[in-house]
Design a protein around this motif. Structure first.
Motif: not given
Length: 225
Positions: A31-32, A165, A38-39, A34-36
């Protein structure tokens, strides 16, 4: 949720708890990631939009100037002017790593004696619009390469985001719930077995106490006789 097909033993329970801890830790890391990703992806998309606007503006200028130059010069003169370029462009490709994704890096170098080498013709028989078109095209080249680099980087990051994802969803909605359900089932079975064993032990104890009482009564009866 589907329960895993395993034997309800304490060893299996210990292994499943270990797998659950690993799955939860992996879920958090993914999840971390994926978030990075996305950024980084959004940063590239924003830069990509700016570069595309610059490239489109420069290419429209190039196109309009070439049209004017073609109107002012004959086709033969225009083709002859552009037939033998003075400047050579070399392209070097490499990669850089963004969150375990190798994205392309494009670098170019030009071989020539100066800036005037972008014009492969003399100025006597050519139009000034052709000069402007060549100049605008020269200015557009680094932006075009940067745009290509950003486009490919965005595509690769988008693919990696989709893979990450799917992995996150598989852990969150399939593996972790299945492990939790299986652990719950094994704990329930072990508790049930423990209660059954305790009941049997209590019955055996009662039987032994009853047997001892009967033996004591028989012994007391013999002594009275």
């Amino acid at each position: 949720m589907a329960r895993l097909n395993v034997n309800p033993t304490r060893m299996v329970l210990t292994n499943l708890k270990r797998r659950l801890r690993t799955a939860r830790r992996g879920h958090k890391l993914l999840k971390d990631k994926r978030d990075e990703l996305m950024k980084k992806f959004l940063d590239i998309v924003r830069e990509n939009r700016k570069e595309r606007e610059i490239v489109e503006k420069l290419l429209m200028d190039v196109h309009s100037r070439f049209i004017l130059a073609r109107a002012l010069m004959s086709s033969e003169m225009l083709e002859e002017a552009l037939m033998f370029p003075k400047q050579k462009v070399s392209l070097k490709t490499s990669t850089r790593n963004i969150m375990s994704v190798d994205v392309p890096v494009l670098e170019f170098t030009t071989e020539g004696s100066g800036e005037e080498d972008i014009f492969p013709y003399g100025f006597a028989n050519t139009s000034g619009e052709l000069d402007g078109a060549i100049q605008a095209l020269s200015e557009a080249l680094p932006h075009m390469l940067r745009l290509a680099e950003l486009e490919k980087s965005a595509q690769l990051l988008a693919d990696e985001i989709e893979k990450t994802r799917r992995r996150v969803n598989a852990l969150e909605y399939v593996l972790i719930p299945n492990l939790e359900e299986t652990i719950k089932y094994i704990v329930m079975k072990l508790d049930e077995n423990e209660r059954g064993n305790l009941t049997r032990l209590m019955k055996v104890k009662d039987m032994m106490l009853e047997q001892a009482r009967q033996q004591r009564l028989q012994r007391d009866g013999l002594l009275q006789e």
